[in-house]
Design an enzyme around this catalytic site. Structure first.
Site, PDB file in Angstrom:
ATOM      1  CE  LYS A  21      -2.872   0.603   3.615  1.00  0.00           C
ATOM      2  NZ  LYS A  21      -2.680   1.914   4.274  1.00  0.00           N
ATOM      3  NE  ARG A  26       6.109   6.566   0.950  1.00  0.00           N
ATOM      4  CZ  ARG A  26       5.205   6.325   1.918  1.00  0.00           C
ATOM      5  NH1 ARG A  26       4.122   5.613   1.670  1.00  0.00           N
ATOM      6  NH2 ARG A  26       5.391   6.797   3.150  1.00  0.00           N
ATOM      7  N   GLY A  94      -5.185   7.636   5.386  1.00  0.00           N
ATOM      8  CA  GLY A  94      -4.298   8.554   6.111  1.00  0.00           C
ATOM      9  C   GLY A  94      -3.043   8.871   5.314  1.00  0.00           C
ATOM     10  NE  ARG A 122      -5.851   7.812  11.168  1.00  0.00           N
ATOM     11  CZ  ARG A 122      -5.106   7.045  10.362  1.00  0.00           C
ATOM     12  NH1 ARG A 122      -5.629   6.545   9.265  1.00  0.00           N
ATOM     13  NH2 ARG A 122      -3.860   6.790  10.686  1.00  0.00           N
ATOM     14  CD  GLN A 169       0.258   8.041   7.394  1.00  0.00           C
ATOM     15  OE1 GLN A 169      -0.307   8.794   8.190  1.00  0.00           O
ATOM     16  NE2 GLN A 169      -0.314   6.946   6.921  1.00  0.00           N
ATOM     17  CG  ASP A 316       0.386  -0.218   9.346  1.00  0.00           C
ATOM     18  OD1 ASP A 316       0.029   0.616  10.199  1.00  0.00           O
ATOM     19  OD2 ASP A 316       0.751   0.101   8.197  1.00  0.00           O
ATOM     20  CE  LYS A 343      -0.529   3.747  13.089  1.00  0.00           C
ATOM     21  NZ  LYS A 343       0.239   4.500  12.097  1.00  0.00           N
ATOM     22  NE  ARG A 392      -2.835  -2.140   8.276  1.00  0.00           N
ATOM     23  CZ  ARG A 392      -2.499  -2.490   7.024  1.00  0.00           C
ATOM     24  NH1 ARG A 392      -2.589  -3.739   6.639  1.00  0.00           N
ATOM     25  NH2 ARG A 392      -2.063  -1.579   6.171  1.00  0.00           N
TER      26      ARG A 392
HETATM   27  C1  S3P Z   1       2.406   4.664   6.311  1.00  0.00           C
HETATM   28  C2  S3P Z   1       2.930   4.986   7.537  1.00  0.00           C
HETATM   29  C3  S3P Z   1       2.362   4.507   8.814  1.00  0.00           C
HETATM   30  C4  S3P Z   1       1.415   3.334   8.608  1.00  0.00           C
HETATM   31  C5  S3P Z   1       0.471   3.547   7.469  1.00  0.00           C
HETATM   32  C6  S3P Z   1       1.235   3.769   6.184  1.00  0.00           C
HETATM   33  C7  S3P Z   1       3.036   5.204   5.096  1.00  0.00           C
HETATM   34  O1  S3P Z   1       1.638   5.552   9.426  1.00  0.00           O
HETATM   35  O2  S3P Z   1       0.676   3.086   9.797  1.00  0.00           O
HETATM   36  O3  S3P Z   1      -0.384   2.424   7.294  1.00  0.00           O
HETATM   37  O4  S3P Z   1       2.733   4.721   3.994  1.00  0.00           O
HETATM   38  O5  S3P Z   1       3.862   6.132   5.224  1.00  0.00           O
HETATM   39  P1  S3P Z   1       2.346   6.610  10.428  1.00  0.00           P
HETATM   40  O6  S3P Z   1       3.306   7.387   9.684  1.00  0.00           O
HETATM   41  O7  S3P Z   1       1.187   7.430  10.944  1.00  0.00           O
HETATM   42  O8  S3P Z   1       2.957   5.759  11.513  1.00  0.00           O
END
Ligand code: S3P
Length: 448
Positions: A21, A26, A94, A122, A169, A316, A343, A392
């Site tokens: 994912k 990206r 997110g 969130r 993120q 995750d 989350k 999840r």
């Molecule tokens: C992700 C970063 C993680 C992860 C999310 C995907 C990403 O989140 O939990 O499922 O693709 O950068 P956080 O950066 O909030 O930890």
């Protein structure tokens, strides 16, 4: 939509779970901003990644597919996006909203980003703070929640930002805004988090440094050159089957072409520390990301104290790791994982509630959980658990049925398709006794 699961089963066979994912998101973002045509294979055709595709289409990027995991992106260059006609709805994702807010802070048009009820609950203050320090014009609804309104035309300035939390993120948001900033943007993180953004930027020919102190930096004002991207299978999706094969006696399962980037393999380290039988076969590198086939055989697990540094590397995977902990001999303790509370759901509360329903003794902590496993001879009792629309949580409790003594019903499992389209069919093929029950839709009254 809900899952109904008969108790028991053994996992046998070989499977490739859907594409990663994080890498899929990206690939669309950087492919759209590159010069030239980027071709992606192995793309995750899940709702979250499709929300990112729709967002870039809404900003004028021509994207073909996805079809059988193939996507062709006609890049418009870093300054080629167009103002979207409406606010952009990122659904449950997110990653989309946080990374896009960084990219959009550097555009010369204004736009609004929103999402579903979960996403609109969130925290976005974590990306707004560094973006505002860079000079972005960004506003949220009350309490730093979406919708986000990003004003256009801000002249971004480069900053150094020490991330207050281990979040890929937030790191990615700052680095992507840094593409548009004047000078060198840099970040440090309290613990290493997934580095797909850094790797993929380099894959698009953009220099990103990481020094011996862990400072990650890039210079604004460069260009991205289109490339080909082969997305490996998502270790976060594979994790459900790693735990499934570990806890279901007599199982042997081969998971093909899984991404084993060291910033993502916490689930393998933790399961091995619990006594799992996991082998990595045919390790190779595909497009800048390490990949392997993963062979899992069932094993009696034991409880562990989860080391702090593993938390971001398995962030995750905790819902399904809690299922493994319930099947283990002895106590598993997790502390320092407050991020799990923000989350797609509050994953500590949601998992604790379901584990309690299924007869597993546990204690909720502010920043974690203590789980007393039932061990070798034990099992989950059956029951109805709520997944709180969190993909999840739903898949974790589906896996629990392999070691249950009666049926498990998982409610509100509709969001599984955000990250793992086809989960139920794949799980059924490998040995889970799972059935999907769609919500009853009343037929409208037909006029004569
Ligand atoms: C992700 C970063 C993680 C992860 C999310 C995907 C990403 O989140 O939990 O499922 O693709 O950068 P956080 O950066 O909030 O930890």
């Amino acid at each position: 939509m809900e899952f109904k699961l008969l108790p028991g089963g053994t996992l046998q066979g070989e499977a490739r779970v859907p594409g990663d994912k994080s890498i899929s998101h990206r690939s669309i973002m950087l492919g759209s901003l590159a010069e030239g045509v980027t071709r992606v294979s192995g793309f995750l055709e899940g709702e979250d990644a499709l929300a990112t595709v729709a967002a870039f289409r809404a900003m004028g990027v021509q994207i073909e597919g996805p079809a059988n995991g193939r996507v062709t992106i006609h890049g418009v260059g870093l300054h080629g996006l167009q103002a979207p006609a409406n606010s952009i709805d990122l659904g449950n994702s997110g990653t989309s909203i946080r990374l896009l807010s960084g990219l959009l802070a550097g555009q010369d048009f204004a736009c609004e980003l929103t999402g579903d009820a979960s996403l609109c609950g969130r925290p976005m203050g974590r990306v707004m703070t560094p973006l505002q320090l860079m000079g972005a014009d960004i506003e949220s609804a009350e309490g730093g929640r979406p919708p986000l309104r990003i004003g256009g035309g801000a002249e971004l300035k480069a900053i150094h930002y020490d991330l207050p939390m281990a979040s890929a993120q937030v790191k990615s948001c700052v680095l992507l805004a840094g593409l548009y900033a004047d000078g060198q943007t840099s970040v440090t993180e309290p613990a290493p988090t997934r580095d797909h953004t850094e790797r993929m930027l380099r894959g698009f020919g953009y220099s990103v440094e990481r020094d011996s102190e862990g400072i990650i930096s890039l210079q604004g004002g460069g260009t991205l050159q289109a490339t080909a991207i082969d997305v490996p299978a998502d270790i976060s999706s594979a994790a459900f089957f790693m735990v499934a094969a570990s806890i279901a006696p007599g199982s042997e399962l081969l998971l093909d072409h899984v991404g084993i980037n060291p910033t993502r393999t916490g689930v393998i380290s933790l399961l091995r520390a619990m006594g799992a039988d996991i082998e990595l076969l045919n390790e190779r590198e595909v497009g800048g990301e390490p990949v392997a086939d993963i062979l899992v055989r069932s094993a009696q697990l034991r409880g562990i104290d989860i080391p702090q540094e593993q938390i971001p590397l398995a962030i995750d995977e905790f819902p399904v790791l809690f299922v493994a902990a319930a099947c283990a001999e002895g106590r598993t303790t997790l502390r320092g994982a407050e991020e799990l509370r923000v989350k797609e759901s509050d994953r500590i509360a949601a998992m604790a509630e379901g584990l309690t329903t299924l007869g597993v003794s546990n204690e909720v902590l502010e920043d974690g959980i203590i789980i007393d496993g039932f061990g070798g001879a034990g099992s989950f009792c059956g029951g109805e658990v709520n997944s709180y629309h969190d993909h999840r949580i739903a898949m974790a409790f589906a896996v629990a049925a392999l070691r249950a003594s009666a049926e498990i019903h998982v409610l509100e499992a509709d969001n599984v398709a955000t990250s793992f389209p086809g989960f139920d069919a794949l799980a059924r093929g490998l040995g889970l006794q799972i059935r999907v029950v769609e919500d009853l839709v009343e037929e409208p009254f037909e006029r004569q």
